[in-house]
Design a protein around this motif. Structure first.
Motif: not given
Length: 224
Positions: A135, A150, A152, A182, A184, A193-194, A214-218
């Protein structure tokens, strides 16, 4: 001869007044309204400026280029908005950000497109975690009343497990008013999950199958 309202004695034109009395009556009405507002301690409205300009040069000629923090904030407080014909963008002026004195400011003072991020803030990684995984660097941007996360977090040794761990922080002034989650992603399609706490902490809140990152966008509304 003008007529007057019964309560505040604001003059207005009657149907029988000669046309040459109109300028004097209009002036008397405006003066009377201003006096009433002053007596009620109503703060003067700031001069809000809107211009359509062909270029940045024309914009700066109209509004100036303030060089001090005081004059920059004064221009921001006027709320000037320009439409740039050369770029097709709508811009507004912002003074420099200050956590106490100007939380709505920008990274640096200047004109910004209304749909452009005004602040980009790198997340501070907790000991034992970094941005080396897929990420990449975790950061938040703040623009138009929204906060966007955004990126990780990579565990430097081993994999994440089911333990809740704080992996990073960012300024609490941009944190959500209630805890947010989130769902993720993790390595090899595994889930992770975050959790975004109200104090600016970011926590890896769950993990399925073990993954080193672990990553993602929220996103969430500022001050929500």
């Amino acid at each position: 001869m003008p007529q007057y309202t019964p309560t505040y004695r604001i003059p207005y034109v009657s149907m029988y007044d000669p046309y040459y009395d109109l300028p004097a009556t209009d002036k008397a009405m405006a003066t009377r309204v201003e006096a009433i507002l002053a007596s009620l301690s109503v703060d003067p409205a700031p001069l809000v400026a809107f211009r359509v300009v062909p270029s940045a040069t024309a914009r700066d000629a109209a509004f100036g280029t303030p060089q001090t923090a005081t004059t920059q904030r004064a221009l921001q407080d006027r709320g000037p908005v320009v439409v740039r014909l050369d770029t097709g963008t709508v811009e507004r002026y912002y003074a420099a950000y200050h956590s106490t004195n100007n939380p709505g400011g920008a990274d640096t003072a200047g004109w910004y497109a209304l749909n452009a991020a005004r602040r980009t803030i790198a997340v501070t990684y907790a000991a034992g975690y970094d941005s080396s995984g897929t990420p990449g660097q975790a950061y938040i941007t703040v623009a138009n009343g929204m906060v966007h996360f955004e990126g990780g977090f990579t565990k430097l040794s081993g994999n994440f497990d089911s333990t809740y761990v704080t992996v990073g922080t960012y300024p609490a002034e941009f944190a959500p008013a209630r805890r947010r989650y989130l769902a993720g992603m993790g390595a090899a399609g595994r889930a992770g999950g975050l959790q975004f706490n109200t104090n600016g902490q970011i926590v890896v809140s769950f993990n399925v199958g073990g993954t080193p990152w672990v990553g993602g966008a929220h996103s969430w509304p500022l001050s929500s």
